[in-house]
Design a protein around this motif. Structure first.
Motif, PDB file in Angstrom:
ATOM      1  N   MET A   1       0.852  -1.178   0.000  1.00 34.79           N
ATOM      2  CA  MET A   1       0.000   0.000   0.000  1.00 34.79           C
ATOM      3  C   MET A   1       0.897   1.241   0.000  1.00 34.79           C
ATOM      4  N   MET A   2       0.607   2.160  -0.907  1.00 38.44           N
ATOM      5  CA  MET A   2       1.418   3.375  -0.998  1.00 38.44           C
ATOM      6  C   MET A   2       1.013   4.341   0.119  1.00 38.44           C
ATOM      7  N   ARG A   3       2.003   5.031   0.662  1.00 39.53           N
ATOM      8  CA  ARG A   3       1.780   6.058   1.689  1.00 39.53           C
ATOM      9  C   ARG A   3       2.639   7.271   1.339  1.00 39.53           C
ATOM     10  N   LYS A   4       2.331   8.389   1.955  1.00 38.53           N
ATOM     11  CA  LYS A   4       3.060   9.627   1.654  1.00 38.53           C
ATOM     12  C   LYS A   4       4.542   9.509   2.022  1.00 38.53           C
ATOM     13  N   ASP A   5       4.864   8.843   3.117  1.00 34.89           N
ATOM     14  CA  ASP A   5       6.274   8.703   3.485  1.00 34.89           C
ATOM     15  C   ASP A   5       7.037   7.864   2.459  1.00 34.89           C
ATOM     16  N   LYS A   6       6.365   6.893   1.863  1.00 36.50           N
ATOM     17  CA  LYS A   6       7.000   6.104   0.805  1.00 36.50           C
ATOM     18  C   LYS A   6       7.211   6.963  -0.438  1.00 36.50           C
ATOM     19  N   LEU A   7       6.241   7.804  -0.750  1.00 36.28           N
ATOM     20  CA  LEU A   7       6.405   8.726  -1.879  1.00 36.28           C
ATOM     21  C   LEU A   7       7.606   9.633  -1.655  1.00 36.28           C
ATOM     22  N   ASP A   8       7.708  10.187  -0.456  1.00 33.84           N
ATOM     23  CA  ASP A   8       8.838  11.063  -0.147  1.00 33.84           C
ATOM     24  C   ASP A   8      10.163  10.327  -0.350  1.00 33.84           C
ATOM     25  N   HIS A   9      10.206   9.090   0.079  1.00 32.97           N
ATOM     26  CA  HIS A   9      11.410   8.276  -0.090  1.00 32.97           C
ATOM     27  C   HIS A   9      11.728   8.114  -1.580  1.00 32.97           C
ATOM     28  N   LEU A  10      10.696   7.837  -2.375  1.00 31.12           N
ATOM     29  CA  LEU A  10      10.886   7.684  -3.819  1.00 31.12           C
ATOM     30  C   LEU A  10      11.352   8.991  -4.460  1.00 31.12           C
ATOM     31  N   PHE A  11      10.797  10.110  -4.020  1.00 31.94           N
ATOM     32  CA  PHE A  11      11.205  11.407  -4.572  1.00 31.94           C
ATOM     33  C   PHE A  11      12.684  11.675  -4.273  1.00 31.94           C
ATOM     34  N   ARG A  12      13.097  11.413  -3.031  1.00 31.39           N
ATOM     35  CA  ARG A  12      14.505  11.602  -2.668  1.00 31.39           C
ATOM     36  C   ARG A  12      15.396  10.698  -3.515  1.00 31.39           C
ATOM     37  N   ALA A  13      14.992   9.443  -3.645  1.00 28.35           N
ATOM     38  CA  ALA A  13      15.789   8.484  -4.417  1.00 28.35           C
ATOM     39  C   ALA A  13      15.856   8.893  -5.888  1.00 28.35           C
ATOM     40  N   ALA A  14      14.745   9.369  -6.449  1.00 24.61           N
ATOM     41  CA  ALA A  14      14.740   9.821  -7.848  1.00 24.61           C
ATOM     42  C   ALA A  14      15.670  11.020  -8.022  1.00 24.61           C
ATOM     43  N   GLY A  15      15.705  11.897  -7.031  1.00 25.16           N
ATOM     44  CA  GLY A  15      16.626  13.034  -7.082  1.00 25.16           C
ATOM     45  C   GLY A  15      18.075  12.573  -7.098  1.00 25.16           C
ATOM     46  N   GLU A  16      18.387  11.580  -6.279  1.00 24.97           N
ATOM     47  CA  GLU A  16      19.748  11.055  -6.233  1.00 24.97           C
ATOM     48  C   GLU A  16      20.126  10.373  -7.545  1.00 24.97           C
ATOM     49  N   VAL A  17      19.184   9.622  -8.112  1.00 26.74           N
ATOM     50  CA  VAL A  17      19.441   8.871  -9.342  1.00 26.74           C
ATOM     51  C   VAL A  17      19.621   9.801 -10.542  1.00 26.74           C
ATOM     52  N   THR A  18      18.785  10.826 -10.632  1.00 17.28           N
ATOM     53  CA  THR A  18      18.785  11.675 -11.832  1.00 17.28           C
ATOM     54  C   THR A  18      19.603  12.946 -11.702  1.00 17.28           C
ATOM     55  N   GLY A  19      19.858  13.384 -10.470  1.00 15.50           N
ATOM     56  CA  GLY A  19      20.520  14.657 -10.267  1.00 15.50           C
ATOM     57  C   GLY A  19      19.575  15.839 -10.455  1.00 15.50           C
ATOM     58  N   HIS A  20      18.294  15.565 -10.603  1.00 17.92           N
ATOM     59  CA  HIS A  20      17.300  16.624 -10.779  1.00 17.92           C
ATOM     60  C   HIS A  20      16.504  16.810  -9.493  1.00 17.92           C
ATOM     61  N   ARG A  21      15.896  17.984  -9.374  1.00 14.11           N
ATOM     62  CA  ARG A  21      15.159  18.318  -8.149  1.00 14.11           C
ATOM     63  C   ARG A  21      13.681  18.603  -8.410  1.00 14.11           C
ATOM     64  N   ARG A  22      13.244  18.488  -9.663  1.00 12.35           N
ATOM     65  CA  ARG A  22      11.854  18.777 -10.014  1.00 12.35           C
ATOM     66  C   ARG A  22      11.313  17.601 -10.807  1.00 12.35           C
ATOM     67  N   PHE A  23      10.139  17.117 -10.378  1.00 15.02           N
ATOM     68  CA  PHE A  23       9.520  15.945 -11.007  1.00 15.02           C
ATOM     69  C   PHE A  23       8.036  16.196 -11.208  1.00 15.02           C
ATOM     70  N   VAL A  24       7.430  15.357 -12.050  1.00 14.91           N
ATOM     71  CA  VAL A  24       5.980  15.326 -12.207  1.00 14.91           C
ATOM     72  C   VAL A  24       5.523  13.939 -11.769  1.00 14.91           C
ATOM     73  N   LEU A  25       4.545  13.912 -10.870  1.00  8.12           N
ATOM     74  CA  LEU A  25       3.946  12.671 -10.402  1.00  8.12           C
ATOM     75  C   LEU A  25       2.644  12.459 -11.165  1.00  8.12           C
ATOM     76  N   VAL A  26       2.500  11.327 -11.806  1.00  4.61           N
ATOM     77  CA  VAL A  26       1.243  10.989 -12.479  1.00  4.61           C
ATOM     78  C   VAL A  26       0.794   9.627 -11.956  1.00  4.61           C
ATOM     79  N   GLY A  27      -0.440   9.268 -12.219  1.00  5.20           N
ATOM     80  CA  GLY A  27      -0.931   7.974 -11.776  1.00  5.20           C
ATOM     81  C   GLY A  27      -1.658   8.047 -10.445  1.00  5.20           C
TER      82      GLY A  27
END
Length: 188
Positions: free
Chosen positions: A1-27
């Motif tokens: 089950m997705m939760r906001k804290d898991k989303l935050d973790h994914l956002f941080r990880a995506a920032g580390e992976v891509t080197g970017h700080r701005r994303f679009v969440l869809v779905g």
């Protein structure tokens, strides 16, 4: 089950992976940011769909997200949830969706900003995809009043050419309304 804290973790990880700080969440995960009192069945996904906007190499960055924190990655195996790196064309939403989007910045992800579309715009993208899981998410959202069939219908003229024709989209909305026992008068 997705939760906001898991989303935050994914956002941080995506920032580390891509080197970017701005994303679009869809779905389906957009409801975690935009709504309250969310039915549990709308959060049963282990994934979040994310892309880096306004860059020429968006597909390469999405591939990097998939490889490092995507389905089947060591991140997924360790935490039980993952991020799908998608493209701006993945979720077919009305052309003016960004006018209704909000910016999300969490204390848990310093420096990262996420553009979050309106749930009714994401609902239209799910009506385009029309898979069983999308129908289930849509009916749950409509029954709980997190989504509005009238708002969705009003945005149909702005759907991109790649979406099913207007007549088919109206048919899908009529089906959803009937399934949810909603009074709905589709536009001509």
């Amino acid at each position: 089950m997705m939760r906001k804290d898991k989303l935050d973790h994914l956002f941080r990880a995506a920032g580390e992976v891509t080197g970017h700080r701005r994303f679009v969440l869809v779905g389906s995960a957009v409801v975690l940011i935009r709504c309250r009192n969310i039915p549990g069945d709308m959060l049963l996904t282990p994934e979040a769909d994310l892309y880096v906007p306004d860059v020429p190499n968006s597909d390469d960055l999405s591939d990097a997200i998939d490889a490092n924190i995507g389905q089947g990655s060591s991140f997924h195996q360790q935490y039980g949830y993952y991020c799908d790196g998608v493209s701006p064309e993945t979720a077919l939403m009305p052309s003016d969706w960004s006018a209704r989007s909000t910016l999300y910045a969490s204390a848990g992800c310093p420096g990262i900003t996420v553009i979050v579309p309106d749930p009714d715009d994401v609902a239209l993208a799910k009506a385009v995809a029309w898979r069983e899981k999308d129908k289930n998410w849509l009916t749950s959202g409509l029954r709980s009043r997190l989504l509005s069939i009238d708002a969705m219908a009003g945005r149909l003229p702005g759907m991109p050419a790649a979406a099913p024709p207007g007549r088919e989209m109206k048919r899908r909305l009529v089906w959803l309304a009937a399934e949810c026992e909603l009074v709905f008068f589709p536009p001509p």
